[in-house]
Design a protein around this motif. Structure first.
Motif, PDB file in Angstrom:
ATOM      1  N   SER A 459      34.047  51.652  45.083  1.00 45.49           N
ATOM      2  CA  SER A 459      32.833  50.514  45.630  1.00 45.49           C
ATOM      3  C   SER A 459      32.250  49.453  44.330  1.00 45.49           C
ATOM      4  O   SER A 459      31.739  48.758  44.797  1.00 45.49           O
ATOM      5  N   SER A 463      32.694  45.922  44.463  1.00 45.55           N
ATOM      6  CA  SER A 463      31.367  45.269  44.093  1.00 45.55           C
ATOM      7  C   SER A 463      32.265  43.626  42.754  1.00 45.55           C
ATOM      8  O   SER A 463      31.349  43.042  42.773  1.00 45.55           O
ATOM      9  N   GLU A 466      34.125  40.643  43.740  1.00 42.80           N
ATOM     10  CA  GLU A 466      33.836  40.260  44.063  1.00 42.80           C
ATOM     11  C   GLU A 466      32.513  39.518  43.146  1.00 42.80           C
ATOM     12  O   GLU A 466      32.198  38.463  42.979  1.00 42.80           O
ATOM     13  N   LYS A 467      31.877  40.185  42.025  1.00 43.30           N
ATOM     14  CA  LYS A 467      30.964  39.425  41.528  1.00 43.30           C
ATOM     15  C   LYS A 467      31.467  38.703  40.536  1.00 43.30           C
ATOM     16  O   LYS A 467      30.892  37.245  40.296  1.00 43.30           O
TER      17      LYS A 467
END
Length: 635
Positions: A459, A463, A466-467
């Motif tokens: 996860s 993330s 995505e960042k």
């Protein structure tokens, strides 16, 4: 102050694509056409779905103009405008209404998206802007055939040579991973043998199409791999190379299975039972069916060979006898004989077709019967196997009957020994089972903790991806904004310095501060005057009350004091009337000032000019209605 506001509004309208002339520097100079275009551009940026159906220009007909004004007013209300608005705002507008409406729309514009998408980035911003404007102008024109082209279309739609979108496969050098020998051979091949990309085309017309297709294919493959790796590859906990190799092995295995199943037809197809086939099997069947049938050797039955031999002999005999008959008999007899032979052959052919149909039906019934017989045979074989097993058990039991007592004793001893052995094994298993269970629980807890850690890390990786994606997009936007601002800075006149703008801003701020101070001073003076008036009024009322009381007591005794009391009451009344008159005068002066301001506002609203325009529009509408009525009567 209003001039600065107007400049800001005009600059914002130019940024959203409104064509405002350079000499327009005030809202007062806006026409109805320019106002409609600016409002439509702003609504398209605020809400593309709502502004997509709005036209940025006014039509020539007056009734159509009223409809456009009503639709624009409704669109402005939909985006949140709370002021009074209607078709008159766009057709017979005034300066304050235009300014308030444009200020609302400019404040509603999305800042980041408008700045990012307003202009292309880079040093070639001007060129890209011109290209976009030219393409937009060409797309707005409808295509017509060259023979029907008007001079305007001939300028934008040239009748040059048109080529179809034909592509060819390209071989371009890419970086590959492998052994040093393979890399060396590949490099030598690319350096000595592989022609350049521009020389791999059979015609120059397919160059651009091929390059575009290859670029699009590579880009889509990279995007698909990125999405697949983030969704499935990370969950497999494999490296990218291992994931690719496993995927390739699965694909090769699936292809082999499909080829094997296609090469070996199942028994169901032999009995005429249809079965679903995959796409690969359909392709193989199509390749198999595409072979020419006349070159395929078919295995025929004895009946087909006999019929073929009979027809061949009859055809040869007819071919040999035909010349003799043509020499000995007349043409009429020959035709009569041919018709008789033809009718006989047709009857024979029909008989053969009926025989073939009967034989095909018999074969189908035989095939069904054969399948039923095979099923019965399998069921009987299974029943025979079960019966043989039971027979073996009974045979062994019968063999043990002569010495039943000894065999029973031996069986009991074997059962007791087996029971003791089972108990011993159970005790040993319990001794071994306890530490194994503890070890299993410990390993299970470790695995669960590792799964939790791996899922948490997974996860976190997602993330982070995505960042990184968001940061990359923001960096691109900031880079584009930086390039755009740099281009605008280079295009600005160099004589205007930053200090001049700063000084101008400071002057505006100081003027605003002075105005605020003057307003505050006027308000404080007004409050002080009101306090003084209130205190004087209260003092006057108290003084009159005391004087009235004193004089009224003496008025009962003395006639002169009574006259003084009357004069006092008249003086007080006259003073009240004078004060009321002064207050009414102030009220009238305020109303006069308000009326003068309203007169100035109405003069700024161009009421007389708007009334004249309304009368002209009314006359135009009446003319249009008369023309439409005449057309209806003629029709």
């Amino acid at each position: 102050m209003m001039e600065e506001v107007d400049r800001i509004l005009i600059h914002a309208l130019r940024q959203v694509g409104t064509e405002v002339d350079e000499d327009v520097d005030s809202i007062r100079q806006f026409t109805s056409e320019l106002l409609v275009e600016g409002v439509v551009r702003c609504i398209r940026v605020i809400d593309p779905g709502l502004g997509g159906g709005l036209a940025p220009s006014l039509p020539p007909g007056m009734s159509a103009r009223f409809r456009v004004g009503m639709s624009l007013a409704q669109a402005c209300q939909d985006v949140g405008y709370k002021g009074e608005i209607g078709y008159q705002t766009f057709l017979y507008s005034s300066e304050p209404e235009i300014r308030s409406l444009l200020m609302f729309l400019v404040e509603k514009l999305p800042r980041e998206s408008a700045e990012a998408s307003a202009q292309p980035s880079g040093k070639s911003a001007v060129l890209q802007r011109a290209i976009a404007a030219a393409i937009r102008a060409q797309l707005d024109l409808a295509w017509v055939p060259p023979n029907c082209s008007l001079p305007l279309h001939c300028e934008t739609q040239s009748g040059g040579v048109l080529n179809s979108f034909y592509t060819q496969p390209l071989s371009s050098p890419h970086c590959t991973k492998g052994s040093e020998e393979n890399l060396k051979e590949v490099k030598e091949y690319r350096r000595d043998v592989l022609p350049p990309v521009t020389a791999q085309f059979s015609s120059s017309a397919s160059m651009v199409a091929s390059l575009l297709e290859q670029h699009a294919a590579e880009l889509s493959a990279a995007q698909e791999w990125d999405g697949e790796w983030k969704s499935q590859g990370l969950l497999s906990r494999l490296t990218p190379q291992e994931y690719r190799s496993r995927k390739l092995a699965r694909l090769q295995k699936r292809i082999q299975e499909q080829l094997r199943s296609a090469a070996q037809p199942s028994s169901e197809s032999a009995f005429g039972v249809s079965r679903p086939a995959s796409d690969l099997m359909d392709v193989l069947q199509s390749f198999r069916a595409s072979a020419p049938t006349e070159h395929v050797l078919k295995k025929g039955t004895h009946f087909t060979h006999t019929q073929k031999f009979t027809f061949t002999q009859e055809a040869a005999a007819a071919a040999a006898v035909t010349p003799i008959l043509s020499a000995q008999e007349s043409s009429g007899d020959v035709q009569l004989r041919q018709q008789e032979e033809l009718s006989a052959l047709q009857a024979q052919f029909q008989q053969l077709c009926s025989d073939v149909d009967h034989l095909a039906a018999d074969m189908r019934r035989t095939a069904v019967t054969h399948a039923q017989v095979l099923d019965e045979l399998k069921q009987r074989e299974l029943g025979n196997t079960e019966k043989e097993e039971k027979l073996q058990v009974k045979k062994k039991t019968i063999d043990l009957l002569p010495e039943a007592d000894n065999n029973v004793i031996q069986l009991q001893s074997l059962v007791e020994a087996s029971a003791k052995r089972v108990v011993n094994l159970a005790s040993q298993w319990e001794k071994r089972r306890a530490p194994l269970i503890d070890e299993h629980r410990r390993l299970k807890e470790i695995c669960s903790r590792q799964d939790l850690d791996s899922s948490r890390k997974l996860s976190e990786i997602k993330s982070l991806h995505e960042k990184i994606h968001v940061s990359t997009e923001e960096a691109k936007k900031k880079e584009e904004t930086y390039k755009q601002l740099l281009t605008e800075l280079e295009s600005l006149p160099q004589d205007a310095s930053r200090s001049a703008y700063t000084q101008r801003i400071l002057e505006i701020v100081s003027n605003i501060k002075k105005q605020k101070e003057e307003i505050t001073k006027i308000l404080s003076d007004t409050r002080e005057l009101q306090k003084e008036i209130n205190s004087l009024t209260g003092k006057l009322d108290r003084t009159f009350a005391v004087t009235d009381e004193l004089v009224f007591k003496d008025a009962k005794k003395d006639e002169s004091v009574r006259k003084s009391y009357k004069y006092l009451a008249a003086l007080h009344e006259n003073c009240n009337q004078l004060i009321q008159t002064i207050e009414d005068t102030g009220t009238i002066l305020r109303e006069i000032r308000d009326l003068e301001e309203q007169i100035e506002t109405e003069n700024g609203n161009k009421t007389v000019a708007n009334l004249e325009r309304i009368l002209d529009d009314f006359k135009a509408i009446r003319q249009e209605n008369a023309a439409l009525a005449a057309k209806v009567k003629e029709g």
